[in-house]
Design an enzyme around this catalytic site. Sequence first.
Site, PDB file in Angstrom:
ATOM      1  NE  ARG A  79      -7.242 -19.553   7.036  1.00  0.00           N
ATOM      2  CZ  ARG A  79      -6.579 -18.567   6.440  1.00  0.00           C
ATOM      3  NH1 ARG A  79      -5.247 -18.625   6.369  1.00  0.00           N
ATOM      4  NH2 ARG A  79      -7.217 -17.525   5.949  1.00  0.00           N
TER       5      ARG A  79
ATOM      6  CB  ILE B  67      -6.652 -11.122  -4.551  1.00  0.00           C
ATOM      7  CG1 ILE B  67      -8.156 -11.089  -4.244  1.00  0.00           C
ATOM      8  CG2 ILE B  67      -6.383 -10.696  -5.992  1.00  0.00           C
ATOM      9  CD1 ILE B  67      -8.813  -9.752  -4.453  1.00  0.00           C
TER      10      ILE B  67
ATOM     11  CB  ILE C  73      -0.954   0.003   1.214  1.00  0.00           C
ATOM     12  CG1 ILE C  73      -1.877  -1.224   1.171  1.00  0.00           C
ATOM     13  CG2 ILE C  73      -1.772   1.286   1.261  1.00  0.00           C
ATOM     14  CD1 ILE C  73      -2.788  -1.363   2.381  1.00  0.00           C
TER      15      ILE C  73
ATOM     16  NE  ARG D  69     -12.670 -12.182   4.938  1.00  0.00           N
ATOM     17  CZ  ARG D  69     -13.401 -13.138   5.479  1.00  0.00           C
ATOM     18  NH1 ARG D  69     -14.721 -13.157   5.245  1.00  0.00           N
ATOM     19  NH2 ARG D  69     -12.861 -14.081   6.217  1.00  0.00           N
TER      20      ARG D  69
ATOM     21  CE1 TYR E 171      -2.299  -5.721  11.305  1.00  0.00           C
ATOM     22  CE2 TYR E 171      -4.575  -6.436  10.984  1.00  0.00           C
ATOM     23  CZ  TYR E 171      -3.500  -5.638  10.614  1.00  0.00           C
ATOM     24  OH  TYR E 171      -3.628  -4.769   9.571  1.00  0.00           O
TER      25      TYR E 171
ATOM     26  CG  ASN F 249     -10.504  -8.196   3.191  1.00  0.00           C
ATOM     27  OD1 ASN F 249     -11.476  -7.816   3.814  1.00  0.00           O
ATOM     28  ND2 ASN F 249      -9.780  -9.244   3.551  1.00  0.00           N
TER      29      ASN F 249
ATOM     30  N   GLY G 132     -11.294 -19.356  13.790  1.00  0.00           N
ATOM     31  CA  GLY G 132     -11.180 -17.907  13.972  1.00  0.00           C
ATOM     32  C   GLY G 132     -11.501 -17.104  12.738  1.00  0.00           C
TER      33      GLY G 132
ATOM     34  CB  ALA H 281       5.643   1.220   9.239  1.00  0.00           C
ATOM     35  CB  ALA H 282       1.498  -2.248  10.536  1.00  0.00           C
TER      36      ALA H 282
END
Length: 727
Positions: free
Chosen positions: A263, A184, A12, A207, A140, A169, A265, A73-74
Site C-alpha cells: 500500500r 493481528i 487498550i 513491526r 493521524y 504496535n 505510504g 480516546a482518539a
Amino acid sequence: MKVLITGGYGFIGSHVAERFHKEGYEVYIIDNMSTGKLDHVTFKHKGYQLAVEDSKCEEVFQANQFDTVVHLAAQANVNTSITNPQLDSESNVLGLVNILNLAQKFKVKKFIFASSAAVYGTNDQMPLTEEADCDPISPYGISKWVGESYCLKWQELYGLDTTCFRFSNVYGPRQGSSGEGGVISIFMNRVLSGQTLYVYGDGEQTRDFIYVEDVADAIFRSSYSKLSGVYNLSTNMKCSVNAIIESIGGMRAIESVIHTDMRPGDITHSILNNAKVKHELDWSPMYGIEEGLQRTYGWFEQKQAELESTASTMVESKPSAVRQWLKKYMPYGENLLAFVLTAWLSLSQITNDYSAIDIKLFYITIIGIMYGSRQSILAVALSIGLFVYQKLLDGRELVSLLYDTDVFFQIAIYLFIGLVVGYAIERKNAVIQSAVKTKDELEERYEFLNGMYREVREVKDELQLRILNSGDSFGKIYSITKELESLEPETVFNSTVNVVKSIMSVESVAIYSVNPHGTYMRLIAHSNDYDAQAAKSLRVEEHSSMQWVLQEGKVFVNKELDSSAPLMCAPIIYNGAIKAVITIDGIAFNKFSLYYQNLFKVTSELVSSALTRAFAYIEATESQRYVPGTSILRKEAFASILESKRLARMNHNTPYLVVGQTEGRFEEYADKVAGMLRETDYIGLNEDEKVVILLSNTSEEDASYVLNRFASRGLSLQIVDGVLQHD
C-alpha cells in the site's frame, strides 16, 4: 484514589481500566462508543457516554476529584484521518485540549497521554529513540505529535504533570480491525472463519509488536511515578508479518495466504528503542510475541465460539422491504385515492345540487394538512388537470382556455391554497420537530445532570457513613471534645485526659504545666494507669524531648523509641506561649504514623482553643475570683477548682491535699505562703469560710514533706481534706 480513563471502553482503555481497578482505584470512563463496547468493562465503575470534546465533560470533572487522567480516546484509523482530517483533528486535538484544560482546572495530579510511533514517519534510523526526528506522513501522526506538544506546554505553563507514551504496535484481546496493530486481530478473525489471509507486500516488513497488558502495566506504574515527558513504549524487538502468520499457523490451520502490492505510504520497518522508559520507570515488557499471540488467539477463539452459539439461537429481524416500500409510497397512494374520490364527486350528478362548491379546494386543503407541501403541490397539479378536463367536457376549446382570465384565476386559487396550506403545515411541522429536538436535548441533559446528581448524592452519603462510622472522624472528635466546654482551666486539663484517650485510643496520658520561664514542668493530670514512678516535676533541660517541644512548638514523635521519653508530646498554647504539654504512651504499632501524628496535633489545638476561652474568662473575672487585695480565691471559685480535683481523683486516681492552719489567722500569712506554692496550687476559702491551701497532685507520702516545709517557715498546718493515690 480516582482515575478517569477516556476511551476506557476501547481495546487498550479497557485493559488499563482493569489494571487500575485491580489496584483498588475507583474507575471512571468517558467514551463516545464509536469503537468501544460496554461489555469490555465488567467490573463496578462509572461510565459517561460523551465525546472528549463535549462541554459536558466539565460536569464530570466537577463532580469527581480525579487523581489521575489517562487520555486514550482518539480517532485511531490512519485511513480515516486521510479521508476525513477534520474528524481526526476534532477528536485528537480539540478533544485532548478540552481534557487537558479540565485536568489543569480541577487540579489533577497526573495526566497520561497515548501518543503513537506514527509521529516518526518514514525515519530509517532503527531502533528509533525519543530524540529522533519526527516527520509524520498522515494526519493521524500529525495530531499525535501536536498532542505531545500540548501536553508538554501544559506542564510548562500550568504545572500539570504530564507523561506521553509513544505506543508501538499494540495487540491483544478485544482488539478491533482498525488502528495500527490491527493486522493481528484481522488475521485471527480470518483464520478462525476459514478465510484467506491477504498480505500487502512480501510479508518481510517488520513491526515492534507489544502486548496490551504490558502497555497497561506501564501506564499504571507511571501514574504514581515522577515520570514526565515523552517516552517510547515498546518491546525494542522486530517481528515480520510472515513470522506472525507462521505463529498463528501453529495454532490453527490457515486456508491460504495471498500476497498483494504494498500500500502506498506503508513503512517497511519500525522498531522503537525502549531503554529510556525501562531505566526511568523500572519497567520492562513481560510477554514475548509467542506468549502474547497464544493469549490473544485464546480470546478470539472463545469470542468466535460465543458468536456462533448466539447466531444459531437468534433470529435476525429486519424491517421487510415491502413495509419500507409502503412507508415511502403510501402518501402518494392515499393522495391518488383522494383525487379519484374528488374526481368522482366533481364529475357525477351528485354535485349538481351543490355546483357552487368546488370540491377540489377541499381536496387540496385536506391533502396539504395531512402531508405538507410536497403532496399539496401534487394535489394542485391533479386538481388543475381535473378542472381543465371539466372545461373540455363543457365544450370549451383548449386554446380558448389560454385566453380565459377566469380559468387562470381559478388555477391561481388552487396554487395559492396549495402553497399556503403546504407551507403552513411544513412550518408547523418544522416548529414541532424543533421543539421535539429541543425537548429531547433538554431531557438528555436533564438525565445526564440527574445522573450526576445521584452519583454525587451516593458519594456524599457514602462519605457521611464513613464519617459516622470512623473511630477518629472529625464528627466524633467534635462529640468527644464537647467535654472541653468549661470556663475553668483545671476542668479543661482534667477533661483533656479523657479526650486524648478517646481520640488517640491510648491508655497512658499525662499533662504537664510549664512555668513562666519554661524551666520546670509539673504534672497536673494523668490517666489511671500512668506510671506512678514518673516524676511529678521535670527540669526541662534534662529532657531533650520537652526541650524540643518548647523550642519548636510542634508535636514531638519519639521515632528512635527512646525509653526515657514519651512516644508523642504536643504543646498546649495560650497567647503565643506554651502553657502545658500533653504526653501519650502505649500507642499501637500500626498507629505510630504520620496520620496519628496529625490527629494528635488537631487534638492539642482543640485543647488550646478550649483553654484560650477558659483563661480569657479567668482574666475577665479576676476581680470577682479573689478576695480584694489578696491572692485568696473566693469560696465559689475555690469550690469549682476543688470539684475538678475531686473528679480527677474519681476518674484518674489523681491525688490532692487540702491543708489549713490549726491556730491563728492564716490570712495574715497568705501572701507569704503564695510565694512558696507551685503554679498548680491554690489558696482559697473553703465552705466554712476558712483559708486553706489546695496542693495539686500531692499524695500521703508527700504530706509530711509538705507540712515540714511550711513548719520551717513558722506555719503549723494540718490536712483538712485529701485523697491518697492508690497502688
